[in-house]
Design an enzyme around this catalytic site. Structure first.
Site, mmCIF file in Angstrom:
data_model
loop_
_atom_site.group_PDB
_atom_site.id
_atom_site.type_symbol
_atom_site.label_atom_id
_atom_site.label_comp_id
_atom_site.label_asym_id
_atom_site.label_seq_id
_atom_site.Cartn_x
_atom_site.Cartn_y
_atom_site.Cartn_z
ATOM 1 N N GLU A 190 45.379 72.802 43.977
ATOM 2 C CA GLU A 190 45.145 74.220 44.286
ATOM 3 C C GLU A 190 46.397 75.057 44.065
ATOM 4 O O GLU A 190 46.315 76.184 43.595
ATOM 5 C CB GLU A 190 44.650 74.382 45.736
ATOM 6 N N TYR A 229 44.482 81.366 50.908
ATOM 7 C CA TYR A 229 43.617 80.693 49.943
ATOM 8 C C TYR A 229 43.791 79.169 50.011
ATOM 9 O O TYR A 229 42.815 78.412 50.095
ATOM 10 C CB TYR A 229 43.880 81.192 48.515
ATOM 11 N N ASP A 268 40.204 84.024 46.500
ATOM 12 C CA ASP A 268 41.341 84.392 45.649
ATOM 13 C C ASP A 268 40.906 85.524 44.708
ATOM 14 O O ASP A 268 39.831 86.107 44.869
ATOM 15 C CB ASP A 268 41.853 83.172 44.870
#
Ligand code: SF4
Length: 358
Positions: A33, A116, A134
């Site tokens: 991520e 996020y 996001d």
């Protein structure tokens, strides 16, 4: 059928096979991520594999030297991500015995972990019902609901976050969050979205009103600063000089050659007259062996015009001696440098100016 159902069904038929999707290991999910925050999936895959090969566990990352972490990250840009990950890994090892916290609330408390990332790890690794929101998600919902509040304002973000939370499939938060990411990456893309094959085109306000190009609304354009860099590659006896960038600026902690930054593009004969050049070489004899044509290098908020100058020096100045390391040119590749330097060395055969007896 509700939005989340349509999306999850679309995902079942169209999902991308990605290495981090095959795991619920929070460390791997976290690494992926962070890499994907400012990197396209196609480029991110190789870096992800390389990163977890270099640092297979959070313990390996925490114990690693930051220079090594930056070297593995080299070329991905936004180096703050790598520095933050290193800090976070240490915190997880030192304060949580190497185990990732399992909830959004706990994850967000970690240094360097934002909204996020905390949501993504909580949803993908631990199945918590939180929406990972996001820029992709802001864009998608701004289009679907025709949100006119600019997405780069606090108000716009709050509005869209509330929509995203409301739309979340609470039964399957992991799959839903993955689905919306893939949807943003392959259908509702920032430019030229693929509306004609979109599974939710019928409910999309921007599409119905033929205003897709106008969404998401942004309040301001990103202001680009122009900077003018001249990198000096000193050459003495076949060696050159590098140092670590320490200021809070782009490329912090990466290595570079001596740098002269000016407020405009200067010719080489002007550069050698600057105070910085004089300070660097203390008036000792310097022969300019080569200089490159200035090239433009784009970062997200900066436009950098860069020139490289190879300069043979007769004697080491005090400044070089105290603030730089003398190394062989070929060894520069062992250090983490910006992509700008890496690309230049790959493209220009400057080794020919580096003779041992020079
Ligand atoms: Fe995005 Fe177009 Fe689908 Fe609307 S119709 S959600 S703009 S891809």
């Amino acid at each position: 059928m509700v939005f989340s159902q349509v999306l999850v069904e679309w995902y079942a038929a169209n999902k991308r096979i990605l290495p981090w999707r095959e795991t619920v290991n929070p460390y791997y999910i976290w690494v992926s991520e962070v890499i994907l925050q400012q990197t396209r999936v196609a480029q991110g895959i190789d870096y992800y594999l390389c990163f977890i090969r270099a640092f297979p566990t959070v313990f390996d990352l925490a114990a690693a030297d930051i220079d090594r972490v930056l070297k593995v990250w080299q070329g991905l840009g936004y180096y703050t991500r790598a520095r933050n990950m290193h800090v976070t890994a240490k915190e997880i090892v030192e304060r949580h015995n190497g185990s990732f916290p399992r909830t959004y609330k706990e994850l967000i408390k970690l240094k360097g972990v934002g909204d996020y990332t905390a949501s993504a790890v909580a949803a993908f690794a631990f199945g918590e019902a939180v929406a990972a929101v996001d820029g992709n998600v802001y864009r998608i919902f701004a289009r679907i609901f025709g949100v006119d509040t600019p997405i780069d304002t606090q108000k716009g973000k709050q509005e869209l976050k509330a929509i995203a939370d409301n739309m979340l499939d609470k039964e399957h938060p992991g799959v839903y969050n993955q689905a919306i990411m893939d949807f943003g990456g392959t259908v509702c893309m920032p430019r030229k979205p693929n509306c004609l094959s979109c599974p939710v085109m019928e409910i999309c306000s921007a599409f119905r009103n033929r205003k897709v190009e106008q969404y998401p609304v942004k309040s301001k354009k990103i202001k680009q600063t122009e900077r003018f860099f001249t990198y000096i590659i000193p050459q003495k006896g076949g060696q050159t000089y590098i140092t670590k960038r320490v200021k809070n600026d782009i490329w912090k902690s990466l290595y570079e050659f001596p740098l002269i930054e000016t407020d405009r593009q200067m010719e080489v004969d002007e550069i050698v007259e600057t105070e910085e050049w004089q300070t660097l070489f203390e008036g000792k004899r310097v022969d300019v062996l080569y200089y490159s044509v200035p090239k433009k290098y784009m970062l997200s908020h900066q436009r950098i015009f860069v020139r490289f100058v190879v300069a043979r020096i007769s004697e080491e100045s005090q400044l070089l001696k105290e603030n730089f390391s003398a190394i062989e040119l070929s060894k520069v590749h062992d250090y983490s440098t910006s992509r700008l330097i890496e690309n230049f060395l790959a493209a220009e055969p400057v080794e020919k100016y580096f003779k041992k007896d020079d």
